[in-house]
Scaffold this motif. Structure first.
Motif, PDB file in Angstrom:
ATOM      1  N   UNK A  18     -12.677  32.393  22.421  1.00 53.39           N
ATOM      2  CA  UNK A  18     -11.999  33.556  22.313  1.00 53.39           C
ATOM      3  C   UNK A  18     -11.892  34.802  23.605  1.00 53.39           C
ATOM      4  N   UNK A  19     -13.330  35.158  23.960  1.00 52.22           N
ATOM      5  CA  UNK A  19     -13.550  36.024  24.837  1.00 52.22           C
ATOM      6  C   UNK A  19     -12.800  35.400  26.283  1.00 52.22           C
ATOM      7  N   UNK A  20     -12.964  34.230  26.433  1.00 52.88           N
ATOM      8  CA  UNK A  20     -12.389  33.663  27.808  1.00 52.88           C
ATOM      9  C   UNK A  20     -10.905  33.522  27.582  1.00 52.88           C
ATOM     10  N   UNK A  21     -10.178  33.428  26.588  1.00 53.36           N
ATOM     11  CA  UNK A  21      -8.885  33.596  26.420  1.00 53.36           C
ATOM     12  C   UNK A  21      -8.333  35.088  26.599  1.00 53.36           C
ATOM     13  N   UNK A  22      -9.163  35.756  26.094  1.00 52.88           N
ATOM     14  CA  UNK A  22      -8.935  37.488  26.404  1.00 52.88           C
ATOM     15  C   UNK A  22      -8.834  37.797  27.735  1.00 52.88           C
ATOM     16  N   UNK A  33     -16.375  30.484  37.095  1.00 51.82           N
ATOM     17  CA  UNK A  33     -17.296  29.227  36.650  1.00 51.82           C
ATOM     18  C   UNK A  33     -17.098  29.131  35.290  1.00 51.82           C
ATOM     19  N   UNK A  34     -17.172  27.850  34.520  1.00 53.56           N
ATOM     20  CA  UNK A  34     -17.478  27.583  33.330  1.00 53.56           C
ATOM     21  C   UNK A  34     -18.215  26.255  33.217  1.00 53.56           C
ATOM     22  N   UNK A  35     -19.524  26.517  32.855  1.00 59.80           N
ATOM     23  CA  UNK A  35     -20.698  25.379  32.743  1.00 59.80           C
ATOM     24  C   UNK A  35     -21.380  25.360  31.690  1.00 59.80           C
ATOM     25  N   UNK A  54     -18.876  40.413  39.186  1.00 57.12           N
ATOM     26  CA  UNK A  54     -18.191  39.467  38.349  1.00 57.12           C
ATOM     27  C   UNK A  54     -18.589  39.795  36.706  1.00 57.12           C
ATOM     28  N   UNK A  55     -18.140  39.303  35.941  1.00 62.67           N
ATOM     29  CA  UNK A  55     -18.507  39.285  34.538  1.00 62.67           C
ATOM     30  C   UNK A  55     -19.047  38.124  34.025  1.00 62.67           C
ATOM     31  N   UNK A  56     -19.884  37.996  33.115  1.00 64.87           N
ATOM     32  CA  UNK A  56     -20.196  36.726  32.486  1.00 64.87           C
ATOM     33  C   UNK A  56     -20.024  36.957  31.016  1.00 64.87           C
TER      34      UNK A  56
END
Length: 126
Positions: A18-22, A33-35, A54-56
């Protein structure tokens, strides 16, 4: 001192998808990166286009709580244009306020992590 910059800010979230989509789809941050190390450990790193820091998007650890980060500031050259664009994507922004040499609007991610969108008229020093 050998510390030269802030590299990554961890944003504690309750649902990484959900956070990635936002952050990617609504805010337009670039996915760096999405690992997926295993089913419990996933590293998602994003940044605004051209940004150095960047943010993680992390599952809470070490006493963190999802939604506990407040006051992160992102800058734009045209707050009205950016405000309109983000609003049209469904980002819930506050009204634009003018003070301390700039224009501001605030918004939060789905967990309540709080952000400030700023258009500075002059260089703003903390």
């Amino acid at each position: 001192m050998s510390i030269s910059r802030v590299d990554t800010v961890s944003i504690p979230v309750s649902d990484q998808n959900q956070a990635l989509a936002f952050y990617r789809d609504m805010l337009g941050f670039e996915l760096i990166r999405d690992h997926q190390a295993d089913q419990h450990k996933r590293w998602i790193q994003l940044a605004p286009r051209g940004a150095e820091t960047t943010i993680s998007l992390v599952m809470p650890f070490g006493g963190m709580k999802a939604g506990s980060v407040q006051g992160l500031v992102v800058q734009t050259d045209d707050i009205h244009l950016t405000h309109d664009e983000l609003s049209s994507r469904g980002v819930p922004l506050s009204e634009i306020v003018t003070l301390i040499g700039g224009r501001f609007a605030t918004f939060a991610d789905p967990d309540g992590n709080g952000w400030v969108l700023i258009e500075a008229n002059t260089q703003m020093l903390a």
